[in-house]
Structures are given as C-alpha cells and as structure tokens.
Write a protein that holds these residues in place. Structure first.
Motif, PDB file in Angstrom:
ATOM      1  N   THR A  83       0.808  -1.217   0.000  1.00  0.00           N
ATOM      2  CA  THR A  83       0.000   0.000   0.000  1.00  0.00           C
ATOM      3  C   THR A  83       0.850   1.280   0.000  1.00  0.00           C
ATOM      4  O   THR A  83       0.298   2.372   0.074  1.00  0.00           O
ATOM      5  N   ASP A  99      -0.129  -7.795  -4.621  1.00  0.00           N
ATOM      6  CA  ASP A  99      -1.507  -8.296  -4.513  1.00  0.00           C
ATOM      7  C   ASP A  99      -1.549  -9.825  -4.551  1.00  0.00           C
ATOM      8  O   ASP A  99      -2.544 -10.431  -4.170  1.00  0.00           O
TER       9      ASP A  99
ATOM     10  N   LYS B  96     -10.129  -2.127   6.541  1.00  0.00           N
ATOM     11  CA  LYS B  96      -9.192  -1.688   5.497  1.00  0.00           C
ATOM     12  C   LYS B  96      -9.891  -1.463   4.158  1.00  0.00           C
ATOM     13  O   LYS B  96      -9.388  -0.732   3.314  1.00  0.00           O
ATOM     14  N   HIS B  97     -11.018  -2.150   3.926  1.00  0.00           N
ATOM     15  CA  HIS B  97     -11.719  -2.054   2.627  1.00  0.00           C
ATOM     16  C   HIS B  97     -13.210  -1.833   2.842  1.00  0.00           C
ATOM     17  O   HIS B  97     -14.022  -2.714   2.558  1.00  0.00           O
ATOM     18  N   ASN B  99     -15.364  -0.257   1.213  1.00  0.00           N
ATOM     19  CA  ASN B  99     -16.193  -0.275   0.000  1.00  0.00           C
ATOM     20  C   ASN B  99     -15.903  -1.505  -0.857  1.00  0.00           C
ATOM     21  O   ASN B  99     -15.958  -1.449  -2.086  1.00  0.00           O
ATOM     22  N   ALA B 100     -15.595  -2.615  -0.226  1.00  0.00           N
ATOM     23  CA  ALA B 100     -15.138  -3.796  -0.966  1.00  0.00           C
ATOM     24  C   ALA B 100     -16.199  -4.337  -1.929  1.00  0.00           C
ATOM     25  O   ALA B 100     -17.390  -4.370  -1.605  1.00  0.00           O
ATOM     26  N   GLU B 104     -13.314  -8.547  -4.044  1.00  0.00           N
ATOM     27  CA  GLU B 104     -12.354  -8.184  -2.989  1.00  0.00           C
ATOM     28  C   GLU B 104     -12.677  -8.909  -1.682  1.00  0.00           C
ATOM     29  O   GLU B 104     -11.765  -9.295  -0.942  1.00  0.00           O
ATOM     30  N   GLY B 108     -10.204 -11.202   0.235  1.00  0.00           N
ATOM     31  CA  GLY B 108      -9.922 -10.872   1.632  1.00  0.00           C
ATOM     32  C   GLY B 108     -10.088 -12.073   2.555  1.00  0.00           C
ATOM     33  O   GLY B 108      -9.385 -12.207   3.551  1.00  0.00           O
TER      34      GLY B 108
END
Lengths: 289, 138
Positions: A83, A99, B96-97, B99-100, B104, B108
């Motif tokens: 990040t 990733d 951390k996400h 708006n996944a 994703e 995750g």
C-alpha cells in the motif's frame, strides 16, 4: 506441531542483533515476520539454538527515497509494501505483484527481509528484486556488503547470507523515464505461491523498445532472461517478436516439476505468461510508471 | 509457547480456534495492534506490550458485533470451527476495505478455510455488514 525449545533474544538495534547473532553461533536464526520460519519450527524441520527476534528494531522499518533509488528496510511488512504510495509511484510493478503475496493476515506480519532471506523459489518478492536489479544489503559485525539478486539467490531456499549476517535493506534503482511494466502469475488459488510468474519492464522511445527486462520464477530460483531481453531491444516489437522472446524465456531454465504442475506445463506457462506480461507492458494504454 | 496456545491453554480463552497450526487455515486469526494475524505463527512472548483482540472481545451473546449479527442473519456458520477466524479476518478486512466489491471480499477471506464450504453465506454476511457499516457512518 509445537516448536522445539529455543533461547529467545530480542535486540532493539541492528548492532545488538549482530552481537547476539555472533555470540549465538551458527544454529541461531533471525525471527522477522515468522510466516515461513514459525511453520518450519512447528513442524520441527528446524531446531535453532536461539531465535533473535528483530521485530522491535525500528531502524529496519522504513521506505525512503535516496538519490539513486528507493530504499526499503528489511522489516517492512508486506501490507506496507503493498500500500506504499512511494512504491506505487516508482515501482507500480511491485505494487501489482504484492496483490499476489499470500493473504491479509500473512501480509500484516510477513516482511521483505524475511521473504528474501527465506528465498522460496515460488515467492514474488525475490522475482521482483531480480527484475528491478535490487541492491541487497547485508550487515555483520565485520561490516556490510551489497549483492545483486543473481549473487544473493543461490538456489531453492539458498542465499549468500553467511553466518553472522543479517539482510538490512534493499535499494531499488529508479527506472528510466518511459518505462512500462507487466506482471502475470499462475497459482492454484488466490494467495498461493506461484506455479509460474513473469515480471517485465520495457523502456520505450515512442513505439521503439530501447531496453526491456524479463524475469521469471518457476525453477530453482528467480532468473532474468538476457537472450529474450535482447530479442526485443532496439526494435518496435510486434506480436511475432513477443512470441519469439517468450519462447526463448520458456527454454531458459529447467523448470520445477511437482504434484501441482509438470515441467512441460510450467514451460508452457512461462511462454504464455511472459507473452502476456510483455503485451501488457508494450500496450499504449498502460500508464508509464 | 505459541500465542494461540497461550490464549487457549494459559488464559483459558478458547474462543480462538486452532486448526492447522502452520498458518494455512486461518482459524486462529486474532487482531494485534489493529491488524489481523495468525496467532499460531507468533510466540506469546512476542505479544508483550501489544494490544490483542480475540473473538471474546468482539461482542457478547446479548450484544453482538454487527459482523456477528450479520453472520447469524445470513447463516454464515455451520459447524462454527472457522467462525472466530472468519470474524476477526472480516473485521480487519472491512476496516481496510469499507467499500469492498464481492471479488475483494472473496480475496480478503481467501486465507481462511471453511471445511463446511459455506463460503457463499460468509461472503453474503461480510457484504451485508459492509453495507450496514457504510450506512451507519453516513
């Protein structure tokens, strides 16, 4: 499934760590993120006399721009590498590769120095260091030295690290302007180690490719393929040229053979993934780094 | 001593489950200083001074955490063995996400194995908890 007994040491500085390492002798191991070392201990594949836990050494945890390149401290966690705006700015190919590195909880803990020192032949970070001509810096009580990836990686799980040495940082020399990139990986599941992965950069003048780099994992250790790189240098590469370079790459090593993929399958994957990575790198739609 | 053993055997906090004990299954995932980690890949001594959260600290039966509530609503657990790890991973992931996308969310949770293969419901629960969290913030 429990680790063997060991002496636990926790230095606060690199200098303390080096003293402890020298005193503890050749059976001692450095404990960084522990995401490869602790499973090996739990399986009792290793019985170190001492573990030197470097997790509290703040001076090893940094990402900073120098005049010649981007320096990344050994204790930088994968999540931070993934990040980091500085890494995204200078080396988007590294951001893209991150990733593919393991899973969230592993990336929260695993470190770049640990991954490189462990030298798993299917890991992404050694591949990216090989692509980006990283300067790998090691320190011991006798001083420090700097190795190229080709000097550092010596085989599957084998590095040039000597007794008493710690990997302290890497420096990634900045890429020339107008350098584009590609990264392709084939793994069984998201987050698994790569069966094959290819990473490339191409430095362009207009449509002409001045120079390119091609790095691949799928064999004993990450390799560059200079013959394939030469096949694209100084020309405006067509699909045919890319195919030729990918074929050369596929013949560049004796690829691994295991339960998950035969040698022939890996060879075909190298050809396919190198071609895809080069095609992406040479595509005008790919932003310059 | 592994941190997972310290939690279960010494503290007798058995909410954290232990499956593979080599970092593959995700059942022992807890949160250390705000980030999800495998408690089977850390030694208890290394946690000295860190702030740890296990599933016991997430919610109570009478006052469930929104993600736990969502797991209940979407039937996101069958045998429950993977659930503590799924929850702690889910909490860190949503943090951390926020708006996944579905893709994703799947990525995750990819480090957590559910042997009942109830993944569809788990993804649905995380998706719904994410939407609820966004609404609350708004």
């Amino acid at each position: 499934m429990k680790p063997p007994a060991f002496q636990y040491l926790r230095p606060n500085t690199v200098s303390e760590a080096l003293d402890m390492l020298a005193a503890a002798g050749e059976d001692a191991k450095i404990l960084a993120g522990g995401q490869s070392l602790v499973p090996m201990l739990n399986f009792r594949l290793l019985k170190p006399s001492a573990l030197i836990d470097i997790n509290r050494i703040g001076e090893l945890d940094f990402i900073s721009e120098s005049e010649t390149g981007l320096r990344i401290g050994a204790l930088t966690r994968h999540r931070v590498t993934q990040t980091s705006p500085l890494i995204a700015k200078h080396f988007p190919v590294l951001t893209a590769a991150m990733d593919h590195v393991a899973h969230l909880a592993i990336r929260n803990r695993g470190t770049i120095g640990g991954s490189l020192s462990h030298a798993d032949p299917a890991a992404e970070l050694p591949l990216l260091m090989t692509l980006l001509d990283a300067k790998i810096r090691l320190a011991s009580r006798n001083g420090s030295r700097e190795l190229s990836p080709a000097e550092f990686f010596q085989g599957s799980l084998m590095t040039a690290l000597e007794e008493g040495e710690i990997l302290t940082e890497v420096e990634l020399p900045y890429l020339p302007a107008n350098t584009r990139w590609g990264f392709e990986e084939f793994a069984q599941r998201s987050g698994d180690f790569a069966i094959v992965a290819a990473a490339v950069t191409a430095t362009l003048s207009g449509e002409k490719c001045d120079a390119c780099r091609i790095a691949v994992i799928g064999g004993e250790m990450p390799i560059r393929v200079p013959e394939a790189e030469d096949a694209l240098a100084g020309i405006v590469p067509t699909a045919e040229h890319i195919k030729t370079a990918a074929t050369i790459a596929s013949e560049a090593a004796e690829w691994n053979e295991d339960l998950h993929a035969s040698r022939d399958f890996r060879k075909q994957l190298v050809q396919t993934l190198v071609a895809r990575a080069l095609t992406a790198a040479l595509s005008p739609s790919r932003p310059v780094h | 001593m592994l941190l997972s053993d310290f939690l279960r055997e010494t503290l007798r906090m058995t909410g954290t489950h232990v499956g593979c004990e080599h970092g593959v299954c995700g059942a022992c995932t807890i949160i250390a200083d705000g980030h999800s980690i495998r408690s089977c890949l850390m030694f208890a001594v290394q946690a000295d001074g860190l702030s740890l959260q296990t599933v016991e600290g997430l919610g109570k039966v009478s006052d469930l955490h929104p993600l736990q509530e969502s797991f209940r609503e979407h039937h996101a657990l069958q045998c429950g063995f993977c659930t503590p790890g799924m929850l702690m991973t889910g909490v860190d992931f949503l943090d951390k996400h926020p708006n996944a996308t579905d893709e994703e969310i799947r990525e995750g949770l990819s480090g957590n194995i559910c042997r009942c293969t109830g993944y569809e419901h788990i993804v649905a629960a995380v998706r719904s908890a994410a939407a609820r969290k966004r609404e609350t913030i708004r």
